[in-house]
Structures are given as C-alpha cells and as structure tokens.
Design a protein around this motif. Structure first.
Motif, PDB file in Angstrom:
ATOM      1  N   GLY A  94       0.816  -1.214   0.000  1.00 35.81           N
ATOM      2  CA  GLY A  94       0.000   0.000   0.000  1.00 35.81           C
ATOM      3  C   GLY A  94       0.845   1.257   0.000  1.00 35.81           C
ATOM      4  N   HIS A  95       1.926   1.277   0.820  1.00 34.12           N
ATOM      5  CA  HIS A  95       2.810   2.430   0.807  1.00 34.12           C
ATOM      6  C   HIS A  95       3.465   2.618  -0.552  1.00 34.12           C
ATOM      7  CE1 HIS A  95       3.343   2.257   5.471  1.00 34.12           C
ATOM      8  NE2 HIS A  95       2.110   2.599   5.087  1.00 34.12           N
ATOM      9  N   LEU A  96       3.893   1.485  -1.172  1.00 34.66           N
ATOM     10  CA  LEU A  96       4.506   1.565  -2.488  1.00 34.66           C
ATOM     11  C   LEU A  96       3.524   2.098  -3.531  1.00 34.66           C
ATOM     12  CD1 LEU A  96       6.977   0.963  -4.279  1.00 34.66           C
ATOM     13  CD2 LEU A  96       6.065  -1.362  -4.602  1.00 34.66           C
ATOM     14  N   VAL A  97       2.309   1.567  -3.469  1.00 38.21           N
ATOM     15  CA  VAL A  97       1.295   2.053  -4.418  1.00 38.21           C
ATOM     16  C   VAL A  97       0.989   3.522  -4.170  1.00 38.21           C
ATOM     17  CG1 VAL A  97      -1.127   1.799  -5.083  1.00 38.21           C
ATOM     18  CG2 VAL A  97       0.301  -0.226  -4.794  1.00 38.21           C
ATOM     19  N   ARG A  98       0.917   3.894  -2.862  1.00 44.42           N
ATOM     20  CA  ARG A  98       0.665   5.295  -2.554  1.00 44.42           C
ATOM     21  C   ARG A  98       1.778   6.208  -3.059  1.00 44.42           C
ATOM     22  NH1 ARG A  98       1.171   6.670   3.572  1.00 44.42           N
ATOM     23  NH2 ARG A  98       3.334   6.332   2.898  1.00 44.42           N
ATOM     24  N   ASP A  99       3.063   5.784  -2.826  1.00 43.99           N
ATOM     25  CA  ASP A  99       4.178   6.647  -3.200  1.00 43.99           C
ATOM     26  C   ASP A  99       4.431   6.662  -4.699  1.00 43.99           C
ATOM     27  OD1 ASP A  99       4.489   7.211  -0.544  1.00 43.99           O
ATOM     28  OD2 ASP A  99       5.984   5.641  -0.202  1.00 43.99           O
ATOM     29  N   THR A 100       4.206   5.514  -5.387  1.00 42.11           N
ATOM     30  CA  THR A 100       4.540   5.417  -6.812  1.00 42.11           C
ATOM     31  C   THR A 100       3.366   5.700  -7.736  1.00 42.11           C
ATOM     32  OG1 THR A 100       4.113   3.035  -6.759  1.00 42.11           O
ATOM     33  CG2 THR A 100       6.375   3.766  -6.343  1.00 42.11           C
ATOM     34  N   VAL A 101       2.177   5.492  -7.265  1.00 41.45           N
ATOM     35  CA  VAL A 101       1.025   5.627  -8.173  1.00 41.45           C
ATOM     36  C   VAL A 101       0.087   6.735  -7.704  1.00 41.45           C
ATOM     37  CG1 VAL A 101      -0.963   4.444  -9.169  1.00 41.45           C
ATOM     38  CG2 VAL A 101       1.189   3.205  -8.832  1.00 41.45           C
ATOM     39  N   LEU A 102      -0.387   6.632  -6.463  1.00 40.73           N
ATOM     40  CA  LEU A 102      -1.449   7.530  -6.036  1.00 40.73           C
ATOM     41  C   LEU A 102      -0.975   8.971  -5.902  1.00 40.73           C
ATOM     42  CD1 LEU A 102      -3.227   5.287  -3.385  1.00 40.73           C
ATOM     43  CD2 LEU A 102      -3.821   5.643  -5.769  1.00 40.73           C
ATOM     44  N   ARG A 103       0.176   9.185  -5.233  1.00 39.40           N
ATOM     45  CA  ARG A 103       0.659  10.550  -5.083  1.00 39.40           C
ATOM     46  C   ARG A 103       1.005  11.202  -6.417  1.00 39.40           C
ATOM     47  NH1 ARG A 103       4.429  10.479   0.412  1.00 39.40           N
ATOM     48  NH2 ARG A 103       2.651  10.310   1.885  1.00 39.40           N
ATOM     49  N   PRO A 104       1.793  10.498  -7.352  1.00 35.84           N
ATOM     50  CA  PRO A 104       1.997  11.129  -8.683  1.00 35.84           C
ATOM     51  C   PRO A 104       0.683  11.373  -9.416  1.00 35.84           C
ATOM     52  CG  PRO A 104       3.594   9.393  -8.331  1.00 35.84           C
ATOM     53  CD  PRO A 104       2.636   9.302  -7.200  1.00 35.84           C
ATOM     54  N   ALA A 105      -0.249  10.415  -9.299  1.00 36.36           N
ATOM     55  CA  ALA A 105      -1.533  10.630  -9.971  1.00 36.36           C
ATOM     56  C   ALA A 105      -2.256  11.827  -9.374  1.00 36.36           C
ATOM     57  CB  ALA A 105      -2.404   9.379  -9.841  1.00 36.36           C
ATOM     58  N   ALA A 106      -2.184  11.975  -8.026  1.00 37.99           N
ATOM     59  CA  ALA A 106      -2.817  13.128  -7.392  1.00 37.99           C
ATOM     60  C   ALA A 106      -2.134  14.427  -7.812  1.00 37.99           C
ATOM     61  CB  ALA A 106      -2.777  12.970  -5.871  1.00 37.99           C
ATOM     62  N   GLU A 107      -0.779  14.428  -7.853  1.00 38.34           N
ATOM     63  CA  GLU A 107      -0.070  15.619  -8.315  1.00 38.34           C
ATOM     64  C   GLU A 107      -0.434  15.951  -9.746  1.00 38.34           C
ATOM     65  OE1 GLU A 107       1.701  17.695  -6.686  1.00 38.34           O
ATOM     66  OE2 GLU A 107       1.684  16.604  -4.770  1.00 38.34           O
ATOM     67  N   ALA A 108      -0.486  14.911 -10.604  1.00 37.98           N
ATOM     68  CA  ALA A 108      -0.869  15.147 -12.000  1.00 37.98           C
ATOM     69  C   ALA A 108      -2.294  15.677 -12.097  1.00 37.98           C
ATOM     70  CB  ALA A 108      -0.740  13.845 -12.798  1.00 37.98           C
ATOM     71  N   ALA A 109      -3.177  15.117 -11.296  1.00 33.56           N
ATOM     72  CA  ALA A 109      -4.559  15.600 -11.324  1.00 33.56           C
ATOM     73  C   ALA A 109      -4.629  17.042 -10.845  1.00 33.56           C
ATOM     74  CB  ALA A 109      -5.435  14.705 -10.433  1.00 33.56           C
ATOM     75  N   ARG A 110      -3.851  17.391  -9.771  1.00 32.58           N
ATOM     76  CA  ARG A 110      -3.838  18.785  -9.327  1.00 32.58           C
ATOM     77  C   ARG A 110      -3.255  19.702 -10.395  1.00 32.58           C
ATOM     78  NH1 ARG A 110      -2.812  16.398  -4.176  1.00 32.58           N
ATOM     79  NH2 ARG A 110      -0.557  16.437  -4.525  1.00 32.58           N
ATOM     80  N   GLY A 111      -2.160  19.239 -11.094  1.00 31.09           N
ATOM     81  CA  GLY A 111      -1.597  20.048 -12.174  1.00 31.09           C
ATOM     82  C   GLY A 111      -2.593  20.247 -13.316  1.00 31.09           C
ATOM     83  N   VAL A 112      -3.267  19.151 -13.677  1.00 33.62           N
ATOM     84  CA  VAL A 112      -4.278  19.266 -14.739  1.00 33.62           C
ATOM     85  C   VAL A 112      -5.384  20.218 -14.324  1.00 33.62           C
ATOM     86  CG1 VAL A 112      -6.058  17.983 -15.996  1.00 33.62           C
ATOM     87  CG2 VAL A 112      -3.766  17.026 -15.750  1.00 33.62           C
ATOM     88  N   GLY A 113      -5.786  20.128 -13.075  1.00 32.31           N
ATOM     89  CA  GLY A 113      -6.818  21.043 -12.586  1.00 32.31           C
ATOM     90  C   GLY A 113      -6.344  22.480 -12.616  1.00 32.31           C
ATOM     91  N   ARG A 114      -5.081  22.694 -12.195  1.00 34.42           N
ATOM     92  CA  ARG A 114      -4.544  24.047 -12.205  1.00 34.42           C
ATOM     93  C   ARG A 114      -4.489  24.600 -13.620  1.00 34.42           C
ATOM     94  NH1 ARG A 114       0.053  22.797 -10.494  1.00 34.42           N
ATOM     95  NH2 ARG A 114      -0.600  22.532  -8.324  1.00 34.42           N
ATOM     96  N   VAL A 115      -3.981  23.788 -14.571  1.00 27.75           N
ATOM     97  CA  VAL A 115      -3.916  24.215 -15.977  1.00 27.75           C
ATOM     98  C   VAL A 115      -5.324  24.470 -16.518  1.00 27.75           C
ATOM     99  CG1 VAL A 115      -3.270  23.478 -18.305  1.00 27.75           C
ATOM    100  CG2 VAL A 115      -1.712  23.092 -16.396  1.00 27.75           C
ATOM    101  N   THR A 116      -6.237  23.616 -16.162  1.00 26.51           N
ATOM    102  CA  THR A 116      -7.625  23.793 -16.630  1.00 26.51           C
ATOM    103  C   THR A 116      -8.217  25.080 -16.098  1.00 26.51           C
ATOM    104  OG1 THR A 116      -7.882  21.389 -16.688  1.00 26.51           O
ATOM    105  CG2 THR A 116      -9.888  22.709 -16.709  1.00 26.51           C
ATOM    106  N   ARG A 117      -7.977  25.387 -14.813  1.00 26.95           N
ATOM    107  CA  ARG A 117      -8.486  26.629 -14.253  1.00 26.95           C
ATOM    108  C   ARG A 117      -7.854  27.843 -14.935  1.00 26.95           C
ATOM    109  NH1 ARG A 117      -8.010  23.618  -9.483  1.00 26.95           N
ATOM    110  NH2 ARG A 117      -5.981  24.574  -9.030  1.00 26.95           N
TER     111      ARG A 117
END
Length: 376
Positions: A295-318
């Motif tokens: 779970g920590h590995l998935v969180r650090d390698t998948v979920l957090r980058p995906a969350a950062e990417a989603a926040r970046g996409v949201g920021r660019v979209t705004r």
C-alpha cells in the motif's frame, strides 16, 4: 496449615455418615459427565448471544427506535405543537370573547339588579307573612286551643269511667282464668315434657357416644396404627435416604457446574488462542508485512503522482478557463465599442481636499519664491 493447628483450634466439621460418603463420589462423577456438555453449550450460547446483541440486535434496535420515533412520535409532536396548540389557544380566546365576556356582562348588568329586586320583594312578602302570623293567626290559634281544652275536660271524665269498667271486666274474665290455667295445667305438663326430653337426649347421647367410640377404635386399629407404622419405619428412613441423595445431587450439580465453567473457560481460551494463531496472526502478519508495504509503495509510486498530476491538470484547466473568460470579456468589450462607440468618461469631481490645498507645483516651501518677500 490446618494440619498444624491443635484440635481445639480446628473448625468443627459436621459428621457425615457412610451412606453420604458412599453416594457422593459416583453421583459427582455422573453429574460432572452430564453437566460439562450442557455448561459448554450454555457458554457458547451466551457468547453467541452477546456477539449477536452487540453486532446486530443493538444497532437494529437503535435504528428501529429512531424509525419509530420518526414515524409515530415526531408527527404527533409536530401536530400537537404547530396545529393543536395554536388552534386550542384560538378556540379558547374565541370562547372567552364569545361566552365568558357576554356572560360576565349579563351577570353584572342584568342578573345582579334583577336578583336584588327579587330579594327585596321576597323580604317584603316575608315581613307581610310575619305580621299576619303575629297579629292574626296567633290570637285565633290561642282562642281555638282554649275552647278545645274546655271541651276536653268533660270527655276525659267519661273516658276514665269507661276505661275502669273495661279493665275490671278484662281482669276477671281473661287474666285470672289464664293465670290459673298456666299455674295448674300448662306448667306441670311442660315440666313433665322437659324431663322426658332430657332423658331421651341422654339416651341418644349415650348411644352415639358408644357408636363413636367403637368407630374410633376400629379406625385407629385398622388405619391409624398401620399408617403410623408405615410412616415411622418405612417412609421416614426412605425420605431421609432420598433427602441425602437429593442434597448430594444438588451439591454435585453445583460443584459440577462450577468445574464445567472452569473447563468451558479453558476450552474457550484454547479455541480463542487457536483461532488467533490460525487466522488472526497470519492475517495481521500479511497486513503488516505484505499489504502495508504494498500500500505504501502504491501510494508513493502511483497515487501521489496521480494526485499531483490531477492537481496540475486542474490548475492548468483553471488557468485556461480564466484565460478563456478574459478573452470572452475582451471580445464583448470590443464588439460593444464597435457597435455603440467608446463610452464617455464621467467628469472627475474634485474632492474637498483638492479644492482646499494647492497642487504640487503651487505648494508653499521655504525654497520657492511664491511670497512677495522672497520673489526675485
């Protein structure tokens, strides 16, 4: 420690017979064998019932309680608070205004004066009747009473003579013969009848006494003595044996129930530890050693980058949406200027301080020659 005490210090133990000692051990063994499964089943049912109560019945009961309150109590409370109480207050006020106030006015304005008038008339009529009674009826009544007393003296003398004659006739014609008949005929005959009745009663009493004594001794010999012998030599010893057996069975049941409780507790703890070793500890080890790192590995390698990417996409979209809104605003402003021209800017109204103080060029300073004395 009890063995070291002297015989005087040891607690007194009631002596038990050989029958009690002989019955106790086999009864306790049999009862223990029979009670242990029952106690284990009972403990299992208790644990299951508590688990069912804590996990199912109590939440369901709370939900049902909330539903019952929401369905049955809350509507009636709302109806009472917001419908019945206001309507009742309105009806009470309406009844007070339409009934109480007119009734009070009628009593104070109409009934009270009429009642006072009726009372005054009644007092006048009563005074009139009192005057008639005192002035008219009382003298007439006294005159009639005096006349009747005068007439009654003559009638009293005649009645007294008649009474004395009738009394002498009744005494000599009825009372004297009746007394002679009672003293010389009825009294001796009655005494003879009473003596005969007493003798007959004594004879009957003696007959029934003999019959009762015969029945008593017959029943005593045929029923009481055999029943007493059966009770004393059969039922009492058998009852004592049964009492000993029942007491030992009860003690054995209590002892077996306590021992079965300890055994059930031990078995329950063993099963709990076995369940913990077989199921809980492997699941805990898998959770700690496998699932948590994964779970920590998935969180650090998948979920957090995906969350950062989603926040970046949201920021660019705004930002893109903000730019699009700004472009649309500018386009509307250009179209408005093309169609209607540039709007005239409103004239600037000077402020009070602008009217009161000179500008930057006209301010008075020590180095300027704005005054008449320092002007070149």
């Amino acid at each position: 420690m009890d063995l070291e005490k002297s015989p005087a210090e040891r607690p007194a133990v009631p002596a038990e017979g050989c029958l009690t000692v002989a019955i106790r051990l086999p009864v306790r063994i049999v009862v223990l064998v029979l009670v242990v499964p029952v106690r284990m089943l009972w403990d299992a049912l208790v644990v299951g019932g508590r688990f069912l109560r804590d996990t199912l019945l109590r939440p369901v009961g709370r939900v049902l309680q909330w539903l019952a309150w929401a369905v049955f109590v809350w509507p009636w409370v709302t109806l009472w608070r917001y419908a019945v109480v206001p309507v009742g207050k309105a009806l009470a006020w309406l009844g007070y205004v339409s009934l109480v106030v007119p009734a009070v006015w009628m009593y104070e304005t109409v009934l009270t004066p009429v009642g006072h008038a009726i009372a005054w008339v009644a007092r006048g009529v009563g005074a009139g009747f009192a005057w008639v009674y005192a002035r008219v009826l009382t003298p007439v009544g006294r005159a009639v009473a005096w006349l009747l007393r005068g007439l009654g003296i003559g009638f009293g003398a005649v009645a007294l003579g008649v009474y004395r004659v009738v009394a002498w006739l009744v005494r000599h014609l009825i009372v004297v013969p009746a007394l002679w008949l009672y003293e010389w005929i009825l009294a001796p005959v009655g005494r003879a009848i009473a003596w005969a009745a007493r003798g007959l009663g004594w004879l009957v009493r003696m007959i029934f006494t003999g019959i009762g004594a015969a029945l008593y001794w017959t029943l005593r010999v045929l029923l009481v003595l055999p029943a007493l012998t059966l009770w004393r030599w059969v039922l009492v010893p058998v009852g004592r044996v049964l009492a000993v057996v029942a007491r030992e069975v009860g003690d054995a049941l209590g002892h077996a129930w306590r021992v079965a409780g300890h055994l059930s507790l031990a078995v329950g703890r063993f099963l709990g530890r076995l369940f913990r070793w077989i199921f809980v500890e492997p699941v805990r080890w898998v959770y700690r050693s496998v699932l948590t790192p994964v779970g920590h590995l998935v969180r650090d390698t998948v979920l957090r980058p995906a969350a950062e990417a989603a926040r970046g996409v949201g920021r660019v979209t705004r930002q893109a949406l903000a730019a699009a809104r700004e472009s649309a605003r500018q386009t509307r402003a250009d179209i408005r200027r093309m169609l209607f021209g540039t709007p005239r800017e409103p004239e600037r109204v000077p402020l009070a301080k602008d009217r009161r103080e000179p500008g930057a060029a006209g301010t008075r300073t020590l180095g300027s020659s704005t005054t008449a004395l320092t002007k070149d």
